[in-house]
Design an enzyme around this catalytic site. Structure first.
Site, PDB file in Angstrom:
ATOM      1  N   PRO A  99      10.196  12.671   3.479  1.00 24.11           N
ATOM      2  CA  PRO A  99      10.297  13.991   2.831  1.00 24.11           C
ATOM      3  C   PRO A  99      11.417  14.837   3.450  1.00 24.11           C
ATOM      4  O   PRO A  99      11.546  14.905   4.666  1.00 24.11           O
ATOM      5  CB  PRO A  99       8.930  14.621   3.091  1.00 24.11           C
ATOM      6  CG  PRO A  99       8.279  13.802   4.144  1.00 24.11           C
ATOM      7  CD  PRO A  99       8.918  12.463   4.152  1.00 24.11           C
ATOM      8  N   GLU A 100      12.219  15.443   2.599  1.00 24.26           N
ATOM      9  CA  GLU A 100      13.281  16.339   3.074  1.00 24.26           C
ATOM     10  C   GLU A 100      12.829  17.782   2.857  1.00 24.26           C
ATOM     11  O   GLU A 100      11.752  18.042   2.310  1.00 24.26           O
ATOM     12  CB  GLU A 100      14.582  16.026   2.338  1.00 24.26           C
ATOM     13  CG  GLU A 100      15.133  14.653   2.713  1.00 24.26           C
ATOM     14  CD  GLU A 100      16.588  14.697   3.182  1.00 24.26           C
ATOM     15  OE1 GLU A 100      17.036  15.757   3.672  1.00 24.26           O
ATOM     16  OE2 GLU A 100      17.271  13.679   3.049  1.00 24.26           O
ATOM     17  N   HIS A 155      -5.733   5.599   5.237  1.00 24.87           N
ATOM     18  CA  HIS A 155      -4.672   6.316   5.963  1.00 24.87           C
ATOM     19  C   HIS A 155      -4.827   7.828   5.933  1.00 24.87           C
ATOM     20  O   HIS A 155      -3.885   8.548   6.252  1.00 24.87           O
ATOM     21  CB  HIS A 155      -3.274   5.930   5.464  1.00 24.87           C
ATOM     22  CG  HIS A 155      -3.029   4.460   5.442  1.00 24.87           C
ATOM     23  ND1 HIS A 155      -2.995   3.700   6.588  1.00 24.87           N
ATOM     24  CD2 HIS A 155      -2.845   3.600   4.411  1.00 24.87           C
ATOM     25  CE1 HIS A 155      -2.789   2.430   6.261  1.00 24.87           C
ATOM     26  NE2 HIS A 155      -2.697   2.336   4.949  1.00 24.87           N
ATOM     27  N   ARG A 175       2.342   5.508   8.133  1.00 25.72           N
ATOM     28  CA  ARG A 175       3.164   5.058   9.273  1.00 25.72           C
ATOM     29  C   ARG A 175       2.903   5.868  10.538  1.00 25.72           C
ATOM     30  O   ARG A 175       3.362   5.505  11.612  1.00 25.72           O
ATOM     31  CB  ARG A 175       4.643   5.090   8.887  1.00 25.72           C
ATOM     32  CG  ARG A 175       4.935   4.108   7.741  1.00 25.72           C
ATOM     33  CD  ARG A 175       6.390   4.038   7.407  1.00 25.72           C
ATOM     34  NE  ARG A 175       7.200   3.571   8.523  1.00 25.72           N
ATOM     35  CZ  ARG A 175       8.517   3.486   8.490  1.00 25.72           C
ATOM     36  NH1 ARG A 175       9.173   3.840   7.414  1.00 25.72           N
ATOM     37  NH2 ARG A 175       9.190   3.053   9.538  1.00 25.72           N
TER      38      ARG A 175
END
Ligand SMILES: [Zn+2]
Length: 279
Positions: free
Chosen positions: A2-3, A93, A112
């Site tokens: 994500p930016e 997750h 992750r």
């Protein structure tokens, strides 16, 4: 990953669901992500009312009425999932689950596990170890061409690398640096200290415009922010150069003037640019 515009959109979605609500229940499903969770995290969250939100670079700060802020970073793969409360089932997750007094649940999912969740006093947010080193916020008025050229003075690294340095300007990632340099007509290989005067004016203007347009593409209401599966903040956006190696560049008529968008590698990351017009 994500930016900044995606993080802004995630924050706006969280604000729409959580602001003014009381967190009735908070559950952690593991001991930590990139770093351990604060030991008193669920205790501080439970029963707290969410007073407001702030984004700083790619960090989301959720301010609680007791004077704590919860700091979130989505890392490489973090997502926020919104759903009606009422089930104890935890999706794969999901590491943190919040339930509100009006029957919604917010899950922080991060396969992750490069993301983070931390606590900081709202009054001391900017002194947090992750926020203290950050440069100016690109969309704030304090980020001016004069501020940028002062930060670049004397630096002999390529402008691309200098802009990815979070101390120069906060929150810019690879995509937006490539796009802003293309739009400003500045070569990613140009030495940072030579970006001053009119070039700095163009670059600051295009950084702000590129981010503002991308945030606008994320929408303006909860219906825009939430995808059908409940995930917040990811949207399609068309890039001018990023990921377009070999395609015609929109500024040039085509060969022989311009061979199209080129990809080079700088500091191990892909850079996309037009050799003909970026100087
Ligand atoms: Zn071109």
């Amino acid at each position: 990953m994500p930016e900044l515009p995606e993080v802004e959109t995630v924050m706006r979605g969280l604000r729409a669901v959580l602001e003014g609500r009381t967190i009735q229940r908070a559950r952690l499903h593991r001991a930590g992500l990139r770093w351990p969770f604060p030991p008193d995290l669920t205790a501080r969250l439970t029963g707290a009312r969410v007073a407001g939100f702030r984004r700083r670079a790619k960090y989301i700060l959720m301010r609680l009425d007791g004077g704590d802020s919860v700091l979130f970073h989505l890392g490489m793969s973090g997502r926020m999932l919104i759903a009606p409360a009422g089930t104890n089932e935890v999706p794969p997750h999901e590491h943190l689950t919040l339930e509100t007094d009006d029957g919604w649940r917010v899950g922080f999912i991060d396969p992750r596990r490069f993301g983070c969740v931390d606590l900081v006093a709202t009054a001391a947010e900017d002194a947090h170890r992750l926020l203290a080193p950050l440069g100016p916020e690109p969309l704030e008025a304090a980020f001016t061409p004069a501020v940028l050229s002062a930060a670049l003075a004397g630096r002999r690294s390529p402008i691309k690398a200098a802009l990815l340095d979070q101390g120069t300007v906060a929150g810019l990632g690879n995509i937006y640096v490539c796009e802003a340099l293309f739009r400003a007509g500045i070569s990613p290989r140009r030495l940072a200290h030579t970006v001053a005067g009119a070039r700095a004016v163009r670059l600051v203007g295009e950084i702000k415009a590129t981010l503002t347009e991308a945030i606008a593409a994320g929408g303006s209401s909860l219906r825009d922010y939430v995808r059908p599966d409940g995930e917040l903040g990811y949207f399609q956006h068309a890039w001018k150069v990023y990921g377009r190696e070999g395609e015609r560049c929109e500024r040039c008529p085509g060969p022989p003037a311009c061979a199209g968008v080129e990809r080079i590698t700088q500091s191990g990351r892909s850079t996309f640019y037009c050799r003909a017009t970026q100087r």
